[in-house]
Design an enzyme around this catalytic site. Structure first.
Site, short mmCIF file in Angstrom:
data_model
loop_
_atom_site.label_atom_id
_atom_site.label_comp_id
_atom_site.label_asym_id
_atom_site.label_seq_id
_atom_site.Cartn_x
_atom_site.Cartn_y
_atom_site.Cartn_z
N VAL A 37 5.00 -1.33 -2.07
CA VAL A 37 3.74 -1.66 -1.43
C VAL A 37 2.67 -1.91 -2.48
O VAL A 37 2.50 -1.12 -3.41
CB VAL A 37 3.28 -0.49 -0.51
CG1 VAL A 37 1.94 -0.80 0.15
CG2 VAL A 37 4.34 -0.18 0.53
N CYS A 38 1.96 -3.01 -2.33
CA CYS A 38 0.85 -3.33 -3.23
C CYS A 38 -0.46 -2.97 -2.52
O CYS A 38 -0.95 -3.71 -1.68
CB CYS A 38 0.87 -4.82 -3.58
SG CYS A 38 -0.42 -5.28 -4.74
N LEU A 39 -0.95 -1.79 -2.83
CA LEU A 39 -2.21 -1.30 -2.28
C LEU A 39 -2.96 -0.64 -3.44
O LEU A 39 -2.45 0.30 -4.05
CB LEU A 39 -1.93 -0.29 -1.15
CG LEU A 39 -3.11 0.24 -0.37
CD1 LEU A 39 -3.85 -0.89 0.36
CD2 LEU A 39 -2.65 1.29 0.65
#
Length: 183
Positions: free
Chosen positions: A111-113
């Site tokens: 996840v790219c957060l």
């Protein structure tokens, strides 16, 4: 002074053990903080959390999101959270178990957060992460992608992106990649 606290802690533990009870398991500061975070959760109605290993293992849990707006309406997406004993000084490790066509989630579930990486601060909590994940589904970000192909389609052809998302969520193929049904 520190030795006095250590001795007092040992005496309290010995007293608990002498009463016939099981040995007292000390919780790490991360476990204590996580217990507080979970007790204070204010989840959106579209999100549920569960503890697959039972309530004794708070450091590993799952969050299931069911977006009610945006491209992903009607889908069900499950994320695993692995929280280290050094939490909140270290962000939890979050992965998406559901294979999803999304610019900010790759096909392996990474996840790219930003708040899970460079913008993590100890004042943030589990609630903040869950709201961030929900935001990814209502407003996917094509400027900081993990899935570059999905990001390019979102940026260049939003109608095609919408069709691809619906195909993926229905259990179809997008660009020779099969997605299990998640509706």
């Amino acid at each position: 002074m520190i030795n006095l606290f250590k001795i007092k802690g040992q005496k309290n533990e010995e007293a608990a053990n002498s009463k016939g009870g099981p040995p007292v398991k000390k919780q790490s500061p991360g476990e204590l903080r996580l217990h507080k975070d979970i007790a204070e959760l204010n989840l959106p109605k579209t999100t549920k959390i569960s503890f697959p290993n039972g309530k004794d293992d708070l450091m590993n849990f799952e969050a299931t999101l069911r977006p009610d707006e945006g491209y992903y309406v009607g889908g069900t997406f499950t994320f695993t959270f692995q929280v280290s004993p050094s939490y909140p000084h270290e962000a939890p490790k979050v992965k998406c178990k559901t294979k999803v066509y999304h610019p900010n989630i790759d096909l392996e579930g990474n996840v790219c957060l930003n708040i899970l990486r460079e913008d993590w601060k100890p004042v943030l909590n589990i609630n903040t992460i869950i709201y961030g994940l929900n935001l990814l589904f209502s407003q996917p970000n094509d400027e900081d992608p993990l899935n570059h192909e999905a990001a390019a389609v979102l940026r260049d052809n939003p109608q095609k992106f919408q069709r691809n998302v619906q195909t993926a969520m229905s259990g179809g193929y997008v660009d020779n990649t099969h997605f299990p049904r998640c509706k």
